[in-house]
Design a protein around this motif. Structure first.
Motif, PDB file in Angstrom:
ATOM      1  N   ARG A  91       0.830  -1.211   0.000  1.00 51.83           N
ATOM      2  CA  ARG A  91       0.000   0.000   0.000  1.00 51.83           C
ATOM      3  C   ARG A  91       0.864   1.261   0.000  1.00 51.83           C
ATOM      4  NH1 ARG A  91      -4.042   0.161   4.940  1.00 51.83           N
ATOM      5  NH2 ARG A  91      -2.043   0.048   6.036  1.00 51.83           N
ATOM      6  N   LYS A  92       2.068   1.158   0.578  1.00 55.34           N
ATOM      7  CA  LYS A  92       2.987   2.306   0.640  1.00 55.34           C
ATOM      8  C   LYS A  92       4.027   2.269  -0.471  1.00 55.34           C
ATOM      9  CE  LYS A  92       4.212   1.531   4.960  1.00 55.34           C
ATOM     10  NZ  LYS A  92       4.826   1.725   6.304  1.00 55.34           N
ATOM     11  N   SER A  93       3.836   1.387  -1.448  1.00 55.81           N
ATOM     12  CA  SER A  93       4.772   1.276  -2.573  1.00 55.81           C
ATOM     13  C   SER A  93       6.181   0.955  -2.077  1.00 55.81           C
ATOM     14  CB  SER A  93       4.771   2.574  -3.396  1.00 55.81           C
ATOM     15  OG  SER A  93       5.497   2.432  -4.589  1.00 55.81           O
ATOM     16  N   ASN A  94       6.266   0.007  -1.156  1.00 56.29           N
ATOM     17  CA  ASN A  94       7.553  -0.376  -0.579  1.00 56.29           C
ATOM     18  C   ASN A  94       8.517  -0.855  -1.668  1.00 56.29           C
ATOM     19  OD1 ASN A  94       9.136  -2.995   0.551  1.00 56.29           O
ATOM     20  ND2 ASN A  94       9.081  -1.379   2.088  1.00 56.29           N
ATOM     21  N   PRO A  95       9.661  -0.193  -1.864  1.00 61.53           N
ATOM     22  CA  PRO A  95      10.535  -0.532  -2.995  1.00 61.53           C
ATOM     23  C   PRO A  95      11.088  -1.958  -2.981  1.00 61.53           C
ATOM     24  CG  PRO A  95      11.005   1.687  -2.237  1.00 61.53           C
ATOM     25  CD  PRO A  95      10.067   1.078  -1.226  1.00 61.53           C
ATOM     26  N   PRO A  96      11.566  -2.504  -1.833  1.00 59.77           N
ATOM     27  CA  PRO A  96      12.023  -3.903  -1.894  1.00 59.77           C
ATOM     28  C   PRO A  96      10.934  -4.856  -2.367  1.00 59.77           C
ATOM     29  CG  PRO A  96      12.849  -2.859   0.093  1.00 59.77           C
ATOM     30  CD  PRO A  96      11.881  -1.896  -0.526  1.00 59.77           C
ATOM     31  N   LEU A  97       9.703  -4.653  -1.881  1.00 57.64           N
ATOM     32  CA  LEU A  97       8.598  -5.501  -2.309  1.00 57.64           C
ATOM     33  C   LEU A  97       8.307  -5.303  -3.795  1.00 57.64           C
ATOM     34  CD1 LEU A  97       6.272  -7.452  -1.809  1.00 57.64           C
ATOM     35  CD2 LEU A  97       4.914  -5.511  -0.978  1.00 57.64           C
ATOM     36  N   MET A  98       8.329  -4.061  -4.245  1.00 56.47           N
ATOM     37  CA  MET A  98       8.093  -3.788  -5.667  1.00 56.47           C
ATOM     38  C   MET A  98       9.167  -4.480  -6.520  1.00 56.47           C
ATOM     39  SD  MET A  98       5.350  -1.771  -5.891  1.00 56.47           S
ATOM     40  CE  MET A  98       5.318  -0.455  -7.113  1.00 56.47           C
ATOM     41  N   GLU A  99      10.379  -4.572  -5.981  1.00 53.29           N
ATOM     42  CA  GLU A  99      11.435  -5.280  -6.698  1.00 53.29           C
ATOM     43  C   GLU A  99      11.151  -6.778  -6.750  1.00 53.29           C
ATOM     44  OE1 GLU A  99      15.387  -4.459  -5.434  1.00 53.29           O
ATOM     45  OE2 GLU A  99      15.292  -2.333  -5.968  1.00 53.29           O
ATOM     46  N   ARG A 167      17.112   7.758 -11.495  1.00 53.16           N
ATOM     47  CA  ARG A 167      17.074   8.437 -12.793  1.00 53.16           C
ATOM     48  C   ARG A 167      15.970   7.849 -13.677  1.00 53.16           C
ATOM     49  NH1 ARG A 167      22.017  10.949 -14.881  1.00 53.16           N
ATOM     50  NH2 ARG A 167      21.087  10.601 -16.941  1.00 53.16           N
ATOM     51  N   TRP A 168      15.777   6.528 -13.599  1.00 49.24           N
ATOM     52  CA  TRP A 168      14.722   5.868 -14.391  1.00 49.24           C
ATOM     53  C   TRP A 168      13.350   6.403 -13.975  1.00 49.24           C
ATOM     54  CZ3 TRP A 168      15.137   1.735 -18.060  1.00 49.24           C
ATOM     55  CH2 TRP A 168      13.905   1.195 -18.455  1.00 49.24           C
ATOM     56  N   ILE A 169      13.130   6.520 -12.660  1.00 42.24           N
ATOM     57  CA  ILE A 169      11.860   7.044 -12.159  1.00 42.24           C
ATOM     58  C   ILE A 169      11.648   8.468 -12.658  1.00 42.24           C
ATOM     59  CG2 ILE A 169      10.574   7.712 -10.088  1.00 42.24           C
ATOM     60  CD1 ILE A 169      11.995   5.370  -8.646  1.00 42.24           C
ATOM     61  N   GLU A 170      12.691   9.273 -12.597  1.00 44.99           N
ATOM     62  CA  GLU A 170      12.604  10.644 -13.093  1.00 44.99           C
ATOM     63  C   GLU A 170      12.256  10.672 -14.581  1.00 44.99           C
ATOM     64  OE1 GLU A 170      15.486  14.618 -13.163  1.00 44.99           O
ATOM     65  OE2 GLU A 170      16.372  12.625 -13.415  1.00 44.99           O
ATOM     66  N   LYS A 171      12.854   9.785 -15.348  1.00 45.96           N
ATOM     67  CA  LYS A 171      12.688   9.783 -16.801  1.00 45.96           C
ATOM     68  C   LYS A 171      11.338   9.226 -17.240  1.00 45.96           C
ATOM     69  CE  LYS A 171      14.986   8.108 -21.034  1.00 45.96           C
ATOM     70  NZ  LYS A 171      16.173   7.365 -21.561  1.00 45.96           N
ATOM     71  N   TYR A 172      10.897   8.131 -16.602  1.00 44.02           N
ATOM     72  CA  TYR A 172       9.723   7.403 -17.084  1.00 44.02           C
ATOM     73  C   TYR A 172       8.517   7.453 -16.147  1.00 44.02           C
ATOM     74  CZ  TYR A 172      12.869   5.319 -20.550  1.00 44.02           C
ATOM     75  OH  TYR A 172      13.760   5.117 -21.576  1.00 44.02           O
ATOM     76  N   ASN A 173       8.714   7.958 -14.936  1.00 44.11           N
ATOM     77  CA  ASN A 173       7.641   7.970 -13.925  1.00 44.11           C
ATOM     78  C   ASN A 173       7.035   6.571 -13.747  1.00 44.11           C
ATOM     79  OD1 ASN A 173       5.991   9.256 -11.964  1.00 44.11           O
ATOM     80  ND2 ASN A 173       4.307   9.383 -13.412  1.00 44.11           N
ATOM     81  N   GLU A 174       7.896   5.580 -13.634  1.00 45.86           N
ATOM     82  CA  GLU A 174       7.480   4.210 -13.387  1.00 45.86           C
ATOM     83  C   GLU A 174       8.558   3.512 -12.575  1.00 45.86           C
ATOM     84  OE1 GLU A 174       7.136   2.543 -17.322  1.00 45.86           O
ATOM     85  OE2 GLU A 174       9.231   1.903 -17.330  1.00 45.86           O
ATOM     86  N   PHE A 175       8.186   2.375 -11.975  1.00 48.87           N
ATOM     87  CA  PHE A 175       9.170   1.659 -11.176  1.00 48.87           C
ATOM     88  C   PHE A 175      10.261   1.091 -12.078  1.00 48.87           C
ATOM     89  CE2 PHE A 175      10.977  -1.545  -8.425  1.00 48.87           C
ATOM     90  CZ  PHE A 175      11.024  -0.862  -7.217  1.00 48.87           C
ATOM     91  N   PRO A 176      11.511   1.202 -11.674  1.00 48.52           N
ATOM     92  CA  PRO A 176      12.622   0.799 -12.550  1.00 48.52           C
ATOM     93  C   PRO A 176      12.810  -0.712 -12.615  1.00 48.52           C
ATOM     94  CG  PRO A 176      13.469   1.546 -10.447  1.00 48.52           C
ATOM     95  CD  PRO A 176      11.987   1.826 -10.426  1.00 48.52           C
ATOM     96  N   PRO A 177      13.438  -1.182 -13.684  1.00 51.87           N
ATOM     97  CA  PRO A 177      13.803  -2.600 -13.747  1.00 51.87           C
ATOM     98  C   PRO A 177      14.904  -2.919 -12.749  1.00 51.87           C
ATOM     99  CG  PRO A 177      14.732  -1.404 -15.605  1.00 51.87           C
ATOM    100  CD  PRO A 177      13.845  -0.437 -14.884  1.00 51.87           C
ATOM    101  N   LEU A 178      15.003  -4.181 -12.368  1.00 54.61           N
ATOM    102  CA  LEU A 178      16.043  -4.591 -11.430  1.00 54.61           C
ATOM    103  C   LEU A 178      17.414  -4.688 -12.091  1.00 54.61           C
ATOM    104  CD1 LEU A 178      13.413  -5.556  -9.901  1.00 54.61           C
ATOM    105  CD2 LEU A 178      14.820  -7.404  -8.997  1.00 54.61           C
ATOM    106  N   GLU A 179      17.438  -5.065 -13.352  1.00 58.90           N
ATOM    107  CA  GLU A 179      18.693  -5.438 -13.998  1.00 58.90           C
ATOM    108  C   GLU A 179      19.593  -4.218 -14.223  1.00 58.90           C
ATOM    109  OE1 GLU A 179      15.383  -8.220 -14.949  1.00 58.90           O
ATOM    110  OE2 GLU A 179      15.668  -6.060 -15.137  1.00 58.90           O
TER     111      GLU A 179
END
Length: 260
Positions: A91-99, A167-179
């Motif tokens: 619910r809080k967009s936790n980044p480790p979980l999103m990864e 930088r990916w978030i800034e550029k695309y306004n989406e969660f970044p890829p892991l790789e």
């Protein structure tokens, strides 16, 4: 190795009387810059039986832990989060979980819960919290490992990756890829900086012992400037994310019905 991991996971189901919904690789192997001696960082999501939730003490209170951790050895690091804990963090967009939800190395998946979470993740993504997470990670590692004339070379990856993710978030306004290679190829233009990073990446993947060496000035300069710039960018954002609690409550109830 996958067989050993699956055996460990199925033993957890029996020992803790739970069902595992999802298990993935979350560390340097998922980021595509493992060393030859990298361990396996396995992360999983699990759910208890219905009656375990129908008590006056909620999960995570007292002896009702909402985390399962196996003893870490030289090869395996296995940790899991209980589903209600997972959904509160989601619910809080936790980044480790999103990864975890975007890991390309999936060891196990059962039932429909994770697919539904993946569908929700684009809408639940909160750029502010993710940017803060990555920039804090980058700042702390940069300050701790990359100061002085000689630095621990392999630590460059643990600053570069979160900076490129931001930088990916800034550029695309989406969660970044892991790789990491994908981030590097997309975010940085060709030139000396990118060449130096690619050289380090090849050395690490080939198993070189990247210990203390003279710092790489062009990379340090880039990181110092980008962390400061991205901090200012993050502070300028004002993003309101809708409350997904009703959706996640429903997902939790449906999971209980489906699993048990």
């Amino acid at each position: 190795m996958k067989e050993t991991i699956l055996e460990s996971l199925f033993k957890i189901e029996v020992d803790f009387n739970v069902k595992i919904l999802y298990a993935v690789e979350s560390g340097s192997r998922a980021w595509q810059f493992p060393s030859k001696d990298s361990d396996y960082d396995v992360r999983f999501i699990y759910v208890h039986k219905k009656e375990d939730y129908l008590t006056i003490d909620q999960m995570g209170i007292g002896k009702k832990r909402d985390v399962i951790e196996l003893p870490i050895n030289d090869l395996l690091d296995i940790t899991g989060w209980e589903l209600t804990k997972t959904l509160r963090l989601f619910r809080k967009s936790n980044p480790p979980l999103m990864e975890w939800l975007r890991s390309s190395i999936v060891y196990y998946q059962a039932y429909s819960t994770i697919d539904q979470m993946k569908q929700l993740s684009e809408d639940i993504f909160a750029p502010n919290s993710c940017l803060h997470h990555y920039l804090n990670m980058a700042s702390n590692n940069f300050r701790e490992y990359l100061q002085g004339e000689e630095v621990r070379i392999k630590k460059y990856f643990y600053v570069l990756r979160p900076v490129l993710a931001a930088r990916w978030i800034e550029k695309y306004n989406e969660f970044p890829p892991l790789e990491f290679p994908k981030l590097l190829e997309d975010i940085l233009p060709d030139g000396e900086l990118k060449k130096q990073i690619q050289t380090l990446l090849i050395r690490k993947i080939n198993g070189e012992e990247l210990d203390f060496e003279p710092k790489i000035g062009i990379i340090n300069h880039f990181l110092d400037e980008e962390i400061s710039r991205l901090r200012k960018y993050t502070e300028s954002l004002n993003v309101n994310i809708p409350d997904f609690t009703p959706n996640l409550d429903m997902l939790f109830r449906k999971t209980l019905e489906e699993v048990w």
